[in-house]
Enzyme design. Structure first.
Site, PDB file in Angstrom:
ATOM      1  CG  HIS A   1      -3.065   1.295  -2.329  1.00 18.58           C
ATOM      2  ND1 HIS A   1      -1.722   1.100  -2.517  1.00 18.58           N
ATOM      3  CD2 HIS A   1      -3.683   0.568  -3.301  1.00 18.58           C
ATOM      4  CE1 HIS A   1      -1.519   0.283  -3.538  1.00 18.58           C
ATOM      5  NE2 HIS A   1      -2.692  -0.052  -4.039  1.00 18.58           N
TER       6      HIS A   1
ATOM      7  CG  LEU B   1      -1.867  -1.226   1.315  1.00 12.01           C
ATOM      8  CD1 LEU B   1      -2.742  -1.137   2.567  1.00 12.01           C
ATOM      9  CD2 LEU B   1      -2.747  -1.358   0.074  1.00 12.01           C
TER      10      LEU B   1
HETATM   11  P1  AMP Z   1      -3.568  -2.125  -6.888  1.00 13.62           P
HETATM   12  O1  AMP Z   1      -3.169  -2.478  -5.485  1.00 13.62           O
HETATM   13  O2  AMP Z   1      -2.455  -1.590  -7.710  1.00 13.62           O
HETATM   14  O3  AMP Z   1      -4.375  -3.205  -7.553  1.00 13.62           O
HETATM   15  O4  AMP Z   1      -4.570  -0.903  -6.740  1.00 13.62           O
HETATM   16  C1  AMP Z   1      -5.684  -0.950  -5.894  1.00 13.62           C
HETATM   17  C2  AMP Z   1      -6.526   0.264  -6.150  1.00 13.62           C
HETATM   18  O5  AMP Z   1      -5.770   1.438  -5.895  1.00 13.62           O
HETATM   19  C3  AMP Z   1      -7.016   0.355  -7.610  1.00 13.62           C
HETATM   20  O6  AMP Z   1      -8.352   0.802  -7.634  1.00 13.62           O
HETATM   21  C4  AMP Z   1      -6.070   1.365  -8.193  1.00 13.62           C
HETATM   22  O7  AMP Z   1      -6.611   2.062  -9.289  1.00 13.62           O
HETATM   23  C5  AMP Z   1      -5.847   2.285  -7.013  1.00 13.62           C
HETATM   24  N1  AMP Z   1      -4.609   3.056  -7.182  1.00 13.62           N
HETATM   25  C6  AMP Z   1      -3.386   2.562  -7.510  1.00 13.62           C
HETATM   26  N2  AMP Z   1      -2.501   3.576  -7.651  1.00 13.62           N
HETATM   27  C7  AMP Z   1      -3.187   4.719  -7.409  1.00 13.62           C
HETATM   28  C8  AMP Z   1      -2.835   6.108  -7.417  1.00 13.62           C
HETATM   29  N3  AMP Z   1      -1.610   6.525  -7.709  1.00 13.62           N
HETATM   30  N4  AMP Z   1      -3.808   7.012  -7.141  1.00 13.62           N
HETATM   31  C9  AMP Z   1      -5.069   6.606  -6.866  1.00 13.62           C
HETATM   32  N5  AMP Z   1      -5.468   5.313  -6.838  1.00 13.62           N
HETATM   33  C10 AMP Z   1      -4.535   4.392  -7.117  1.00 13.62           C
END
Ligand code: AMP
Length: 271
Positions: free
Chosen positions: A27, A23
């Site tokens: 996140h 995270l």
């Molecule tokens: P992940 O753990 O990469 O699968 O991401 C989990 C959630 O966090 C997904 O909905 C992503 O789009 C969101 N997320 C990842 N990076 C970012 C970021 N830089 N800004 C906002 N949300 C993000």
């Protein structure tokens, strides 16, 4: 989840933030948004092997369970839901969920099978947790568009919230994979956001031709020798089909590789 059923009976609203862990502040922003609008917050942590291609980085994907648990505790998360693989994919599991048109282009083309696995696991998470609202990042624009469609088409019952992309000071979108960038690659990485911004500037200056805007973005990108282009596209934000001409809104989508690291980003532009 018995926990969800009991909370629903008591009228408690539940916010779900699905993640693959490691995270970061992106996140954290989703967790804070969930905290603000829901009574109880669930963060799911599941590194879904099915959505990684055979040549992708599943085994290398960063895992920081202790730091993740600490972050969730600090942010007042009620449940950190980190199911074992057997809970998501019990023996004999064979159902899949596909969102055909929205999965076809861009990430879907570069990563065959990826979105079917994402749609399947998100369906599982939403039906297990039964949240009032589910929070996703705009960073994964195509994923968010596809999940919005999925939730609506299958009446999954969650309100879908898409939160803006959280960035480093130099514009690089936060991503769990950024830790793999060497210092030189890290310095080069903001070129993707710069290319998207160049596209946005072209639209703001009156540019309307999809091809011209794409060329503007491409020109910025190719000036960075460490970056190689997967795609840069000017699309309709709802259908994600390429736009020959921009009318009132467009989403600029981009994906590049720097060394072995793949980066994606996007910008929504209103005229
Ligand atoms: P992940 O753990 O990469 O699968 O991401 C989990 C959630 O966090 C997904 O909905 C992503 O789009 C969101 N997320 C990842 N990076 C970012 C970021 N830089 N800004 C906002 N949300 C993000």
């Amino acid at each position: 989840m018995a926990w969800s059923a009991a909370h629903h009976r008591e009228g408690v609203t539940i916010g779900l933030v699905p993640t693959m862990g490691a995270l970061h502040a992106g996140h954290r922003a989703l967790i804070k948004a969930a905290r603000l609008s829901c009574d109880a917050v669930v963060v799911s942590l599941f590194v879904n092997q099915a959505q990684f291609g055979p040549k992708e980085d599943y085994s290398r994907y960063p895992r920081k369970p202790n730091a993740d648990a600490a972050l969730c505790k600090k942010e007042g998360v009620d449940v950190l839901f980190a199911p074992p693989v057997e809970e998501i994919y019990p023996d004999g599991f064979q159902a899949t969920v596909s969102v055909s048109k929205l999965a076809r282009r861009w990430e879907g083309e570069q990563r065959p099978g990826h979105f079917e696995s994402v749609a399947t696991v998100v369906t599982k998470l939403l039906t297990l947790v039964r949240p009032t609202a589910a929070f996703f990042g705009q960073k994964d624009f195509q994923q968010a568009a596809l999940i919005r469609r999925l939730v609506e088409d299958l009446n999954l019952g969650a309100r879908m919230i898409v939160y803006p992309t959280v960035r480093e000071a130099d514009g690089l979108a936060l991503s769990s994979r950024n830790v793999f960038l060497t210092p030189a690659q890290r310095e080069a990485a903001p070129v993707l956001f710069q290319a998207l911004k160049a596209g946005r500037a072209a639209i703001r200056a009156g540019g309307r031709s999809g091809t011209n805007i794409q060329q503007v973005m491409r020109k910025t990108l190719v000036a960075e020798p460490l970056a190689s282009l997967d795609y840069l596209a000017v699309c309709d934000p709802d259908t994600l089909e390429p736009l020959a001409r921009v009318r009132d809104r467009a989403v600029l989508l981009g994906a590049i590789r720097i060394g072995k690291i793949r980066l994606i980003d996007n910008l929504l532009v209103k005229c």
